[in-house]
Every structure is written in structure tokens, then in C-alpha cells.
Design an enzyme around this catalytic site. Structure first.
Site, short mmCIF file in Angstrom:
data_model
loop_
_atom_site.label_atom_id
_atom_site.label_comp_id
_atom_site.label_asym_id
_atom_site.label_seq_id
_atom_site.Cartn_x
_atom_site.Cartn_y
_atom_site.Cartn_z
N ASP A 79 85.48 37.59 83.32
CA ASP A 79 84.94 36.75 82.24
C ASP A 79 84.85 35.31 82.72
O ASP A 79 85.19 35.00 83.86
CB ASP A 79 85.75 36.91 80.96
CG ASP A 79 87.22 36.68 81.19
OD1 ASP A 79 87.56 35.66 81.81
OD2 ASP A 79 88.03 37.53 80.77
N LYS A 87 82.63 35.81 77.78
CA LYS A 87 82.25 35.44 76.41
C LYS A 87 82.39 33.95 76.30
O LYS A 87 83.33 33.36 76.79
CB LYS A 87 83.19 36.09 75.40
CG LYS A 87 83.33 37.56 75.56
CD LYS A 87 84.50 38.04 74.75
CE LYS A 87 84.93 39.41 75.15
NZ LYS A 87 85.50 39.46 76.48
N MET A 94 93.05 28.12 72.88
CA MET A 94 91.76 28.22 72.18
C MET A 94 91.66 27.23 71.02
O MET A 94 91.18 27.57 69.93
CB MET A 94 91.54 29.66 71.66
CG MET A 94 91.34 30.64 72.79
SD MET A 94 91.29 32.34 72.23
CE MET A 94 93.00 32.78 72.18
C1 LIG Z 1 91.16 33.86 75.62
S1 LIG Z 1 92.43 32.73 76.01
C2 LIG Z 1 92.98 33.43 77.51
C3 LIG Z 1 94.35 33.02 77.89
C4 LIG Z 1 94.78 33.60 79.20
N1 LIG Z 1 94.94 35.04 79.08
C5 LIG Z 1 96.05 32.98 79.75
O1 LIG Z 1 97.08 33.68 79.86
O2 LIG Z 1 96.01 31.80 80.08
C6 LIG Z 1 91.50 31.34 76.56
C7 LIG Z 1 92.25 30.05 76.37
O3 LIG Z 1 93.21 29.86 77.40
C8 LIG Z 1 93.33 28.49 77.69
N2 LIG Z 1 93.00 28.27 79.11
C9 LIG Z 1 92.72 29.21 80.01
N3 LIG Z 1 92.54 28.65 81.24
C10 LIG Z 1 92.72 27.34 81.08
C11 LIG Z 1 92.68 26.22 81.96
N4 LIG Z 1 92.41 26.38 83.27
N5 LIG Z 1 92.92 25.00 81.48
C12 LIG Z 1 93.20 24.83 80.16
N6 LIG Z 1 93.26 25.84 79.29
C13 LIG Z 1 93.03 27.08 79.73
C14 LIG Z 1 92.37 27.75 76.78
O4 LIG Z 1 93.07 27.38 75.61
C15 LIG Z 1 91.36 28.83 76.48
O5 LIG Z 1 90.68 28.57 75.29
#
Ligand SMILES: C[S@@+](CC[C@H](N)C(=O)[O-])C[C@H]1O[C@@H](n2cnc3c(N)ncnc32)[C@H](O)[C@@H]1O
Length: 476
Positions: free
Chosen positions: A249, A271, A384
Site C-alpha cells: 500500500d 488506499k 490517522m
Molecule cells: C493505516 S495506519 C497504519 C499504521 C501502521 N500499521 C503502523 O504500525 O505504523 C496509517 C497511519 O500510520 C501513521 N504513519 C504511518 N507511517 C508514518 C510515518 N512514516 N510518519 C508518520 N506517521 C505515519 C499515520 O498516522 C498514518 O495515518
């Protein structure tokens, strides 16, 4: 990629080395070991070049080269460190259609001489395309250190079984799996431990067995971490090298996808808010279909698959079809962003607990109890939530959380594009709006945010600090 990586067959072909320096000696050594007929030109070669005199494939000319000397050459190397000789060599190479390389003279180079790790018949060539040769040399030293010398002998040993394996195991995918299982399993272990006889017996056993298991599909739910490829786990990397198809993704960056096995099929199921490339149901159905077709399906997810990653739902659905599933954790955004922004998630003087929450669920913004979450001894990490920062802050204050409660928003955490906005509940909405963050972004609420300045990575210096860290990692 600026250069085409190929290995040239120079056996019996003319190769010219101009110069008598240490670099010339290295070029002569490499060309001779590849079976070339080497012509070296230099009136007074140094000791290291002299050491090769007398080799049956080396002709030493005790004079300077003239244009006609380059006729019929496939490759010419300039290693004299004399600009006039380099210019003549380059012009002559052009005239006679030879490939030229002059040490440290990019304009005179048709090709790069890479750093090489040799484990006959295995050869690994490393280059940075001329950008930073020191990085290539450091990397070469690392590869040398991690690659057992016996790997070359293992390749030779296994080559003796190629025809039998091809005859017994039909189908490219099953055959590749057989080879991988052998090399990374008991056969490889026995051989590298010095027990060639046991390795041979184990291959015979494998060849006598039935190959149905090689045709069974599997699903691997793998966490890719928050974006920096260095934050992948060894296991994730290994599985990325073995998968038949990878579904990823948008949280999985290109630097990470580059590490997937070249021939693996890649499917973007990413998405974006309001712009669904594939629905969750469609993604799960595709995973199941591919696994039932006998593929090793790697579902690569940003961060950790079990933290706001729908890993649990996918596991449930896939397992219900009797398909074997392996889950590999990844570094979640909270851990990655905290570390790279210099904000510890817990600290004995600030927070004895951490809460991970998502800003919104299936039906929009979640009505969290902010007084319970953002209490004095707890850090709250909101996933998110970028689009709702102002609403979250307003809701928390309306419920009674003080307006001066520290809060940070980490955008593109751990990546080279990382940005951090720090403020209080009272002013964060405006600060984030002005900063025009792109996301993904993570919100951290709690007094641990005040630690950021103490760790020396505050405000405008954060990008520089991150860059310095990246450079240090690359050995620059
Ligand atoms: C669908 S969730 C997935 C989370 C993921 N499974 C994790 O463990 O980090 C997506 C959210 O994770 C956070 N996120 C993921 N990667 C990020 C990054 N490199 N920097 C800041 N926030 C991040 C943001 O809040 C984003 O909206």
C-alpha cells in the site's frame, strides 16, 4: 540507474592497461583473472606491476603507448595519472571502438570499474555510479565480512545437480523454491559447515521426496516499518526476497519496494483517503485467490501489520480458507517517529504508560475520552489524525485537558522528508495548517514532547539532524 550492469566476457580478448601505478596493477590483476590478453604500456612500471611480468597472458611494452596500440582492444584502462596520456588513450579508444575507463576522470569513462567481491564462481560488483566510491568500498568490506568463503564452493557443488533438479521438478516457481529451500535450509547449512557428504545425502533425500509441498500457496503478513528501509527487519527482507507476488500500500516507500525480488509481481492495493485503489474486501479476495493458485503472497504493510493495519482482519479471512499464514512484525509509526523526532514515548519523569489510538473509525472522527487518555502520566499517540488535528485539540480542551498540554505532529517520520511541528493543544491547529504537512503524520500528546529540545533535534534542525544520521549510516 545511470549505468547498465553487465559482466563482460574478455577471455582471449585484448585489454590495454596504460600506466605502471598501483591502480594499473589492480586493473592488470583483474583482467588477467578474467582470462584477458593484457597489454601494459609503461617505460618504468612500479613494483606491483612488475610482480605480474612473466605471466603468460601479459605483454609488457617498455614505452609509452601510441594510437595504433589500441587497435583491436575490447577494453582500455588509463592508470598513468598523466593527463596527456589519458587524453591520447581516450581519443584512441574512441577511434578503435574500445570501451575506455580512466581512473578518476569521469569524462573519459564509458564504464565504471566496480568494487568486487569474489567467491568463484560467484562475483558481486558494487558501484555508486561514481557518486561516492568510498561508500561502495565500505559496502564491499561489509559484504566480504558477511559472505562465508565457502559460498563459491557451494555454488560449484550445486551446479552438479542442475540437470537432475530440472528433470525432476517441473515448473519454474516450484523449482526456484526447491533451490531456495536447499540453499537456505539443511543442505546449505551442512555444506557451509564443511560436511559435503551430508549435504549430498540431503539433496538425494529431497530429490526422492514428493514435490507437492513446493506447489502450496502461503500468505505472509509483513510489516515494512515507517518508511526508512534500514528499519526493515531481517526476516521481512528475507521474505521480500522469496515472495512470488507482493501486495503493498501507499505507506510502503519506493526505497523499500526496491528490495523486493526483481521477478516478483508487485500489486499496488494502496488506499488514499477518498481514493480507494482497491477495497479491503477486494484486497483480501485477491490474496486468497493468489495463494490458492500456489503463490507465496507477501502482504507488505506500513509499520506493523497488527497496529491499525487490518492485519487481524486479513489473518482471519485467509486462515478461514485453510491457507497457512505467517505474520512478521514491523516497527510501528509510534516507535519510529518517536525515535527520529527525539521524543521518547515513556520517561520516568513524564509518562508511565502509552496509549495508541486512531483518530477515526469506519464512521468518522471517534468520540474519545480525552481527559482519560491525555492524563498527566501517559503519552497518547494518535494514528490517522492529520486532517483532524484542530478538531482533536478542540475536543480535548472542551473536555477539560489544559490548553498548554504539549503536542507534536511528526510528518513522514523516519524518512528524509521528515518534518516535525511542535506546539500546545491551544495553538497546534494553526501551526499545522501553516506548515501544510502532506502526511502520513502521527500526533503525540503529552509532556514527553518537551524532551525533544533536550535531545538536540529541535525545530529547523530536525531535517539536518536526520540527514546527518542517514549519512552516518551510509558511512559518509
Ligand atoms: C493505516 S495506519 C497504519 C499504521 C501502521 N500499521 C503502523 O504500525 O505504523 C496509517 C497511519 O500510520 C501513521 N504513519 C504511518 N507511517 C508514518 C510515518 N512514516 N510518519 C508518520 N506517521 C505515519 C499515520 O498516522 C498514518 O495515518
Amino acid at each position: 540507474m545511470d549505468y547498465l550492469p553487465i559482466f563482460l566476457d574478455v577471455r582471449g580478448k585484448k585489454v590495454v592497461v596504460d600506466g605502471g601505478t598501483t591502480v594499473a596493477a589492480r586493473r592488470i590483476e583483474r583482467a588477467l583473472s578474467a582470462g584477458a590478453l593484457v597489454h601494459c604500456f609503461d617505460p618504468e612500471p612500479g613494483e606491483e606491476v612488475r610482480a605480474f611480468l612473466g605471466h603468460e597472458n601479459l605483454v609488457h611494452h617498455e614505452r609509452l603507448a601510441v594510437e595504433a596500440d589500441f587497435e583491436g582492444a575490447l577494453v582500455v584502462w588509463g592508470a598513468s595519472e598523466e593527463p596527456k596520456r589519458d587524453a591520447l588513450l581516450h581519443a584512441a579508444a574512441k577511434k578503435h571502438g574500445a570501451l575506455a575507463n580512466v581512473a578518476d576522470e569521469k569524462d573519459y569513462c564509458d564504464f565504471i570499474t566496480p568494487s568486487v567481491v569474489e567467491r568463484e564462481p560467484l562475483t558481486i560488483a558494487i558501484t555508486t555510479g561514481g557518486a561516492a566510491p568510498v561508500v561502495a568500498r565500505i559496502l564491499r568490506a561489509r559484504v566480504e565480512a558477511m559472505l562465508p568463503a565457502a559460498y563459491g564452493r557451494l555454488a560449484n557443488f550445486l551446479s552438479g545437480y542442475r540437470d537432475r533438479i530440472a528433470g525432476k521438478i517441473k515448473g519454474g516457481t516450484a523449482r526456484r523454491r526447491f533451490w531456495e529451500n536447499m540453499i537456505e535450509g539443511a543442505v546449505g547449512d551442512a555444506f557451509l559447515a564443511g560436511d559435503e557428504a551430508l549435504a549430498a545425502r540431503l539433496i538425494e533425500q529431497d530429490l526422492a521426496g514428493d514435490d507437492n509441498a513446493l506447489r502450496q500457496g502461503e500468505v505472509w503478513l509483513v510489516g515494512a516499518g515507517p518508511g526508512d528501509p534500514d528499519l526493515l527487519t531481517f526476516k521481512a527482507l528475507r521474505m521480500m526476497q522469496h515472495a512470488d507476488v507482493v501486495l503493498y500500500d501507499r505507506l510502503v516507500g519506493p526505497g523499500i519496494l526496491d528490495l523486493v525480488r526483481r521477478d516478483a509481481e508487485r500489486i499496488n492495493v494502496g488506499k488514499q483517503a477518498g481514493n480507494h485503489v482497491m477495497t479491503q474486501d477486494e484486497t483480501t479476495a485477491l490474496i486468497i485467490k493468489l495463494a490458492k493458485a500456489g503463490k507465496r503472497v507477501l502482504r507488505l504493510k506500513g509499520g506493523d501489520p497488527f497496529i491499525f493495519g487490518r492485519g487481524g482482519e486479513e489473518l482471519e479471512d485467509v486462515a478461514a480458507h485453510g491457507i497457512p499464514v505467517i505474520v512478521v512484525p514491523g516497527i510501528t509509526a509510534a516507535a519510529g517517529c518517536g525515535a527520529s523526532a527525539g521524543i521518547p514515548l515513556t520517561h520516568r519523569d513524564h509518562a508511565q504508560a502509552v496509549a495508541f489510538v486512531t483518530a477515526h473509525g469506519k464512521d468518522g472522527l471517534l468520540p474519545h475520552d480525552w481527559v482519560r487518555l491525555a492524563r498527566h502520566d501517559q503519552t497518547v499517540v494518535v494514528y490517522m489524525g492529520l486532517r483532524f488535528v484542530a478538531e482533536i485539540a478542540a475536543a480535548a480542551m472542551a473536555q477539560g485537558v489544559p490548553g498548554e498540554m504539549p503536542i507534536a505532529v511528526v510528518d513522514n517520520g523516519t524518512r528524509t522528508t521528515q518534518r516535525v511541528v511542535v506546539g500546545t493543544l491551544a495553538d497546534i491547529g494553526e501551526k499545522v495548517r501553516t506548515a501544510k504537512l502532506k502526511g502520513p503524520a502521527l500526533i503525540l500528546i503529552g509532556t514527553v514532547v518537551t524532551m525533544r529540545g533536550l535531545l538536540g533535534v529541535e525545530g529547523a534542525t530536525v531535517e539536518a539532524a536526520h540527514e546527518m544520521e542517514l549519512m552516518a549510516r551510509e558511512g559518509l
